[in-house]
Design a protein around this motif. Structure first.
Motif, mmCIF file in Angstrom:
data_model
loop_
_atom_site.group_PDB
_atom_site.id
_atom_site.type_symbol
_atom_site.label_atom_id
_atom_site.label_comp_id
_atom_site.label_asym_id
_atom_site.label_seq_id
_atom_site.Cartn_x
_atom_site.Cartn_y
_atom_site.Cartn_z
ATOM 1 N N ASP A 1 -6.528 5.618 0.169
ATOM 2 C CA ASP A 1 -7.463 6.694 -0.174
ATOM 3 C C ASP A 1 -6.786 8.061 0.067
ATOM 4 O O ASP A 1 -6.159 8.267 1.113
ATOM 5 C CB ASP A 1 -8.721 6.561 0.699
ATOM 6 C CG ASP A 1 -9.734 7.624 0.361
ATOM 7 O OD1 ASP A 1 -10.606 7.354 -0.462
ATOM 8 O OD2 ASP A 1 -9.636 8.756 0.919
ATOM 9 N N GLN B 1 -7.573 5.216 3.984
ATOM 10 C CA GLN B 1 -8.075 3.846 4.175
ATOM 11 C C GLN B 1 -7.489 2.905 3.121
ATOM 12 O O GLN B 1 -7.162 3.314 2.014
ATOM 13 C CB GLN B 1 -9.616 3.828 4.082
ATOM 14 C CG GLN B 1 -10.309 4.236 5.392
ATOM 15 C CD GLN B 1 -9.718 3.552 6.623
ATOM 16 O OE1 GLN B 1 -9.565 2.337 6.670
ATOM 17 N NE2 GLN B 1 -9.365 4.357 7.635
ATOM 18 N N CYS C 1 0.864 -1.169 0.000
ATOM 19 C CA CYS C 1 0.000 0.000 0.000
ATOM 20 C C CYS C 1 0.907 1.227 0.000
ATOM 21 O O CYS C 1 2.012 1.183 0.528
ATOM 22 C CB CYS C 1 -0.896 -0.009 1.232
ATOM 23 S SG CYS C 1 -1.956 -1.461 1.258
ATOM 24 N N SER D 1 -10.274 -4.046 -2.357
ATOM 25 C CA SER D 1 -10.644 -4.615 -3.664
ATOM 26 C C SER D 1 -9.547 -4.356 -4.707
ATOM 27 O O SER D 1 -9.273 -5.214 -5.539
ATOM 28 C CB SER D 1 -12.014 -4.116 -4.127
ATOM 29 O OG SER D 1 -11.958 -2.737 -4.266
ATOM 30 N N LEU D 2 -8.876 -3.193 -4.622
ATOM 31 C CA LEU D 2 -7.786 -2.935 -5.579
ATOM 32 C C LEU D 2 -6.574 -3.836 -5.289
ATOM 33 O O LEU D 2 -5.881 -4.273 -6.219
ATOM 34 C CB LEU D 2 -7.387 -1.449 -5.554
ATOM 35 C CG LEU D 2 -6.472 -0.989 -6.679
ATOM 36 C CD1 LEU D 2 -7.020 -1.359 -8.055
ATOM 37 C CD2 LEU D 2 -6.211 0.509 -6.608
ATOM 38 N N ASN E 1 -7.376 -0.016 0.316
ATOM 39 C CA ASN E 1 -8.274 -0.350 -0.786
ATOM 40 C C ASN E 1 -8.180 -1.863 -1.039
ATOM 41 O O ASN E 1 -7.379 -2.328 -1.861
ATOM 42 C CB ASN E 1 -7.866 0.450 -2.032
ATOM 43 C CG ASN E 1 -8.888 0.332 -3.129
ATOM 44 O OD1 ASN E 1 -9.658 -0.626 -3.164
ATOM 45 N ND2 ASN E 1 -8.904 1.303 -4.027
#
Ligand SMILES: Cc1ncc(COP(=O)(O)O)c(C=O)c1O
Length: 372
Positions: free
Chosen positions: A134, A139, A110, A143-144, A141
């Motif tokens: 985000d 936050q 991330c 799903s990504l 992600n």
């Protein structure tokens, strides 16, 4: 170029870590590296002192004594075969990279997160795929992350609480991530700040490890235990993954002082509780004060808080340093921020005083004009 060089090693991102305390500045308030401002665990110090006379002998051949102490510390929720120990959490991360990564394979991190995830993976020749947090809330992600997995992906790194943003992944998202992770991928779950977490939605890796899911937890003695200078960390995971990582462990890897200090620190509950309690109460005061002076901050589950100063970060940090306070500038999505470690009350009061002065004299401080 000579053929014996590994191109990917030469090209790997360099990581220097945070600045050490400058030699001549014993009184500097160092709020830049998320260390415990109470100092080392007193029980650890005593154990280290009494080990000094034995330094002519080799330490434990392996980490079994420390692992037994960890089992007790974890109240038998995990067993000795779940643990592996090394000189610091960073070493645990590097061991995982060395164990599971080949040149050309992929990892997912991330962005922003703890930089060694990227650095140590690049040193193995892995390709780093970045999934941005985000832009407003930081936050994760999920799903990504899942969409970014390919047949070449081997490791997904996730720090919770995350450094430098201080936020966590909640248990339900962690469950969803693990449930959808293909069998060829391991989640590296960095929980070095877990002692400080207050959120009930938080989860360590324990339950997932006990279900034998593909997860490896990273932990350190550098944070709440106050032993960053000792260099000791541990990981835990399903025995099949851990016994594979153990193939890399050398005899006498952890020093006598680190082993004795680590075991004593695990059992120093009063110090642990004092440190956590201080963080919780002082964090509230930080929030209150930041709100009062209008300094934008992000709520944190760790022992540091990310802020966005009103004046340029360089001038902000320079002024604080001139007041004897060291904080950490960080760059997120090409924007400058500052990460501040939560200290003990007297340090925090000094910090608040300096921040108030910055707030009330913004343009002078920006221009570097002396206020005296
Ligand atoms: C998220 C995270 N993981 C791991 C570490 C590693 O700590 P150490 O190598 O001192 O054990 C740090 C240190 O700052 C960190 O912030």
């Amino acid at each position: 170029m000579n053929t014996f060089y590994k191109k990917y090693l030469l090209e790997a991102t360099k990581y220097r870590g945070g600045e050490a305390r400058p030699e001549s500045q014993a009184n500097l308030i160092k709020l830049s590296s998320n260390e415990n401002q109470f100092g080392p665990s007193p029980d650890a110090l005593e154990a280290i002192r009494s080990s000094l006379n034995g330094l002519h002998e080799y330490p434990d051949n392996d980490d079994s004594r420390l692992r037994k102490a960890l089992v007790e510390h974890y109240q038998n929720k995990l067993e000795v075969d779940h643990f592996f120990c090394a000189p610091a959490g960073s070493e645990i991360i590097e061991l995982i990279c060395r164990a599971f990564l080949n040149a050309g394979e992929e990892i997912i991190i991330c962005n922003p997160s703890f930089i060694p995830f990227k650095v140590f993976s690049e040193k193995m020749g892995a390709r780093v795929v970045q999934v941005p947090l985000d832009g407003k809330t930081f936050q994760f992600n999920i799903s990504l992350i899942l969409k970014s997995i390919t047949p070449q992906t081997r490791l997904v790194f996730l720090a919770s609480p995350n450094n430098p943003t201080g936020n966590i992944i909640c248990r339900s998202d962690l469950e969803a991530l693990l449930a959808n992770l293909p069998q060829h991928v391991i989640l590296v779950y960095d929980e070095v700040y877990h002692h400080y977490v207050e959120a009930s939605a938080y989860s360590t890796a324990i339950d997932f490890v006990n279900r034998n899911q593909n997860i490896l937890a990273v932990n350190s003695f550098s944070k709440v235990f106050g032993l960053a200078g000792l260099r000791l960390g541990y990981g835990y995971g399903p025995p099949k993954l851990v016994s594979y990582i153990r193939c890399l462990l050398k005899p006498f890897l952890n020093s006598t002082l680190a082993i004795s200090g680590g075991i004593a620190a695990l059992n120093d509950e009063p110090f642990l509780l004092k440190s956590i309690r201080n963080n919780t109460t002082q964090k509230r005061l930080f929030y209150k004060f930041f709100t009062e002076i209008g300094l934008k901050y992000w709520p944190s589950e760790a022992n540091f808080i990310l802020v966005k100063p009103e004046i340029p970060v360089k001038a902000f940090c320079r002024y604080l340093l001139a007041q004897g306070i060291m904080v950490r500038p960080v760059q997120i999505h090409d924007e400058p921020y500052v990460r501040i470690t939560i200290g003990v009350p007297a340090q925090n009061q000094k910090l608040f005083q300096a921040l108030r002065t910055i707030h009330e004299n913004q343009s002078l401080i920006y221009q570097g004009i002396s206020l005296n």
